[in-house]
Design an enzyme around this catalytic site. Structure first.
Site, PDB file in Angstrom:
ATOM      1  N   ILE A   1     -59.627  27.919  83.273  1.00 29.20           N
ATOM      2  CA  ILE A   1     -58.740  27.528  84.367  1.00 29.20           C
ATOM      3  C   ILE A   1     -57.439  26.952  83.805  1.00 29.20           C
ATOM      4  O   ILE A   1     -56.346  27.300  84.267  1.00 29.20           O
ATOM      5  CB  ILE A   1     -59.447  26.528  85.301  1.00 29.20           C
ATOM      6  CG1 ILE A   1     -60.674  27.189  85.946  1.00 29.20           C
ATOM      7  CG2 ILE A   1     -58.492  26.015  86.368  1.00 29.20           C
ATOM      8  CD1 ILE A   1     -61.629  26.214  86.608  1.00 29.20           C
TER       9      ILE A   1
ATOM     10  N   VAL B   1     -67.133  25.578  79.713  1.00 31.15           N
ATOM     11  CA  VAL B   1     -66.277  26.741  79.450  1.00 31.15           C
ATOM     12  C   VAL B   1     -65.252  26.907  80.573  1.00 31.15           C
ATOM     13  O   VAL B   1     -64.084  27.215  80.323  1.00 31.15           O
ATOM     14  CB  VAL B   1     -67.115  28.027  79.282  1.00 31.15           C
ATOM     15  CG1 VAL B   1     -66.216  29.250  79.101  1.00 31.15           C
ATOM     16  CG2 VAL B   1     -68.080  27.901  78.114  1.00 31.15           C
ATOM     17  N   CYS B   2     -65.676  26.689  81.796  1.00 29.78           N
ATOM     18  CA  CYS B   2     -64.822  26.941  82.964  1.00 29.78           C
ATOM     19  C   CYS B   2     -63.463  26.248  82.910  1.00 29.78           C
ATOM     20  O   CYS B   2     -62.437  26.893  83.154  1.00 29.78           O
ATOM     21  CB  CYS B   2     -65.561  26.570  84.246  1.00 29.78           C
ATOM     22  SG  CYS B   2     -67.103  27.469  84.474  1.00 29.78           S
ATOM     23  N   PRO B   3     -63.395  24.950  82.592  1.00 25.44           N
ATOM     24  CA  PRO B   3     -62.068  24.322  82.606  1.00 25.44           C
ATOM     25  C   PRO B   3     -61.135  24.861  81.527  1.00 25.44           C
ATOM     26  O   PRO B   3     -59.913  24.829  81.691  1.00 25.44           O
ATOM     27  CB  PRO B   3     -62.360  22.830  82.407  1.00 25.44           C
ATOM     28  CG  PRO B   3     -63.706  22.772  81.790  1.00 25.44           C
ATOM     29  CD  PRO B   3     -64.450  23.978  82.316  1.00 25.44           C
TER      30      PRO B   3
END
Length: 181
Positions: free
Chosen positions: A58, A53-55
């Site tokens: 970002i 999920v993080c990328p």
């Protein structure tokens, strides 16, 4: 958890600012938040590098970088991973290679702890977003569960509302009328 009206904590941390050899790292301090240029700061945290999920978040913040800049706001991304892990992730992940904002490394977890966003079991940061005004005061906080990505358009909408310094009704968007009392 620190909240609206409180001063953003003092810190000095290493951040990844580039993937160019020899120019990867800089030190960011809390002085970055207070300035004479009337610039706002949006700091967003993610749990772990090299995740799923993080990328997506970002990359979306990076796509919207110009919109934040147009609003006199700087972006800072952060997690409790080290600057070396951040740099490796940026080099490894196509969507992260050309980031226009720093990736702050809170390896001691002290800033996440001071902010009250450290998940108690794994000791990683929640998906927290802070909008900080030019005097270093927190004006908005949003925290998502670890499994749910945030909405960058909502961060921009709230920033727009805060910058009007007026009353903004439900679902207000930039360009719409504010409320008069």
């Amino acid at each position: 958890m620190l909240t609206i009206g409180q001063e953003f904590p003092k810190f000095s941390k290493t951040a990844v600012v580039s993937i160019e050899k020899g120019k990867e790292f800089e030190t960011l301090t809390s002085d970055y938040f207070t300035n004479d240029d009337n610039v706002w700061t949006v700091m967003f945290w993610w749990p772990k590098d090299f995740t799923f999920v993080c990328p997506t978040e970002i990359a979306e913040f990076n796509k919207s970088y110009g919109e934040f800049r147009d609003r006199d706001a700087r972006l800072i991304g952060a997690s409790t991973d080290s600057e070396f892990v951040h740099a490796a992730w940026r080099r490894d992940h196509e969507d992260l290679r050309d980031l226009k904002f720093p990736m702050l490394a809170d390896t001691s977890k002290s800033l996440a702890e001071d902010l009250g966003i450290l998940e108690p079991t794994e000791k990683i940061a929640y998906r927290a977003t802070f909008i900080v005004d030019p005097t270093g005061i927190i004006r908005w906080v949003s925290v998502n569960d670890l499994n749910v990505g945030r909405n960058v358009k909502e961060v921009l909408r709230v920033l727009d509302g805060l910058q009007t310094d007026e009353l903004c009704p439900c679902n207000w968007e930039k360009g719409q009328d504010t409320l008069s009392v």
